[in-house]
Design an enzyme around this catalytic site. Sequence first.
Site, short mmCIF file in Angstrom:
data_model
loop_
_atom_site.label_atom_id
_atom_site.label_comp_id
_atom_site.label_asym_id
_atom_site.label_seq_id
_atom_site.Cartn_x
_atom_site.Cartn_y
_atom_site.Cartn_z
CB THR A 33 -0.97 0.02 1.20
OG1 THR A 33 -1.74 1.21 1.18
CG2 THR A 33 -0.20 -0.05 2.52
CG HIS A 75 -9.81 4.18 5.37
ND1 HIS A 75 -9.69 5.17 6.32
CD2 HIS A 75 -9.30 4.69 4.22
CE1 HIS A 75 -9.15 6.24 5.76
NE2 HIS A 75 -8.90 5.98 4.50
CG HIS A 135 -7.61 -0.74 2.88
ND1 HIS A 135 -8.12 0.51 3.15
CD2 HIS A 135 -7.37 -0.76 1.55
CE1 HIS A 135 -8.18 1.21 2.04
NE2 HIS A 135 -7.73 0.47 1.05
NE ARG A 137 -11.83 -2.79 -11.07
CZ ARG A 137 -11.91 -1.61 -11.64
NH1 ARG A 137 -11.24 -0.58 -11.13
NH2 ARG A 137 -12.65 -1.43 -12.71
#
Length: 561
Positions: free
Chosen positions: A199, A204, A207, A293
């Site tokens: 990341t 948040h 996740h 994605r």
Amino acid sequence: MSTIPHGGVLKDLVARDNGISHQLREEAQTLPDIVLTERQLCDLELIANGGFSPLEGFMTENDYKSVVNTLRLADGVLFPIPITLDVSGKEISRLSIVPGSRVALRDPRDEEALAIITVEDIYKPDRSREAVQVFGADDPAHPAVSYLRKRVHEFYVGGKIQAIQAPAHFDYVALRFTPAELRAHFQKLSWRKVVAFQTRNPMHRAHRELTVRAARQRQANVLIHPVVGLTKPGDVDHYTRVRVYEAIMAKYPNGMGHLALLPLAMRMAGPREAVWHAIIRKNFGATHFIVGRDHAGPGKNSKGKDFYGPYDAQDLVTKYRDELQIEMVPFQQMTYLPSADEYQPVDEVPKGVQTLDISGTELRRRLKTGAPIPDWFSYDAVVKTLRESYPPRNRQGFVLFLTGLPNSGKEKIAKALQVSLNEQGGRSVSVLLEDRNTQESADRAAFVAAELARAGAAVITAPFDTDDDSRQAAKDTILQSAGAGGNIFLIHVATPLEHCEKTDRKGIYAKARRGEITGFPGVNLEYEEPSCADLTVDMVSQSIPEIVHSIVLLLETNSLV
């Protein structure tokens, strides 16, 4: 899945023997040296500690061309991103660098010698081909292509390194692990399966739910492994992000997760980057890796379309699965179900069931305006951290970058602006004037401006600049480092050369005309007018109060005053 490092052996190159380290340090004092850029510094650290195994140095021409064209090193080992040491022709000539030379590589922050490279070759890359092959298009809308075109020097120097010491870090030291250290940590805890999560953004609840679900499905533990090197300009600064990660780790089941920081300079290369990230996590001891994605996608190209397809990254990692020997975990888009007070994967939600989501744009709006952020979306500690680092617009710092010819009036405008902004109050106001034409002084001014803006100050800077490349470099530094203060406005003081010279009471133009001053914009050095100024003013048709008022209106339009 195997935990063997990529290529078979972890290339931990940092000298452990104090005697060898001392010898290398002493030798470095006698050698020509290169002060690394921030990206080169990140690359060197991961070459030295084995994060980029099997690399043992910066790529030679054979390896570089093979990676660009085939995603493989010259010996056939999979490696999708070129890791190169770019140096200007002027620097190569000044240092007399030739194949066989030994050159010290120094930390840009304190100029400590970190490694010695034995030069194998010096070559000129095809940057257009590199852009197309690695990033998919030679499009300056891609941040890495823009960097390649504007920041990367014309020659690459290839060769193996001997590491003297790791770069010094003074932030979050307890969270920084080398591949060998992290592998030892997993072994000590008997973690046989580790799901790594990449990341560069705050995390948040969605996740957390995603990573917990991925770990439970595989009876594994979770490695939160965020990037804290160079990311995309405009990203949340790493200090804020790490505070968020620390807060969210407390929400994991006891003993499930571990947080470690990765000093990686991202390229935002989408599919190739996903393969690269998988290799890096494999070297750090992970057995599984979550691929998102549009993983590491930079956003829209110059035609308004995404650079990469949403599943291109997952497809490429799947293609090389057998060689990577790390299991890909496809990112599951999570959504909140208010009726059940839980998160579920989007594709598992029954038709007709109400779901709730908050987009990144909406989150930024709520942070900007102070609007509430519901606890189903994030945790109180996370929201508190973000609000501290990203206050409402009228409390954020900003930078006014004044550019123009010498004696264009930019210094007078800067001082008048300082008075006007001080009159308004609410934040400190700093003026940075720079009249030395060196890259070092320009970089220093941009760094200082970024730090002041990060702290909420209004910064007015009028550096000695002559071209769009140097302005973009300054802008990138500020966007990368200033956090919420990364609001930068380019003001072109377009006073004509004739007027600048006519009103020159100090006689500097006359000295330049006589050849007593060299490198003088407008006389013996070309001044490139900015191509995308936020505001254009000049001292011929406008008074200083009018100019100051127009700049204040620009700030008001952007809700900064």
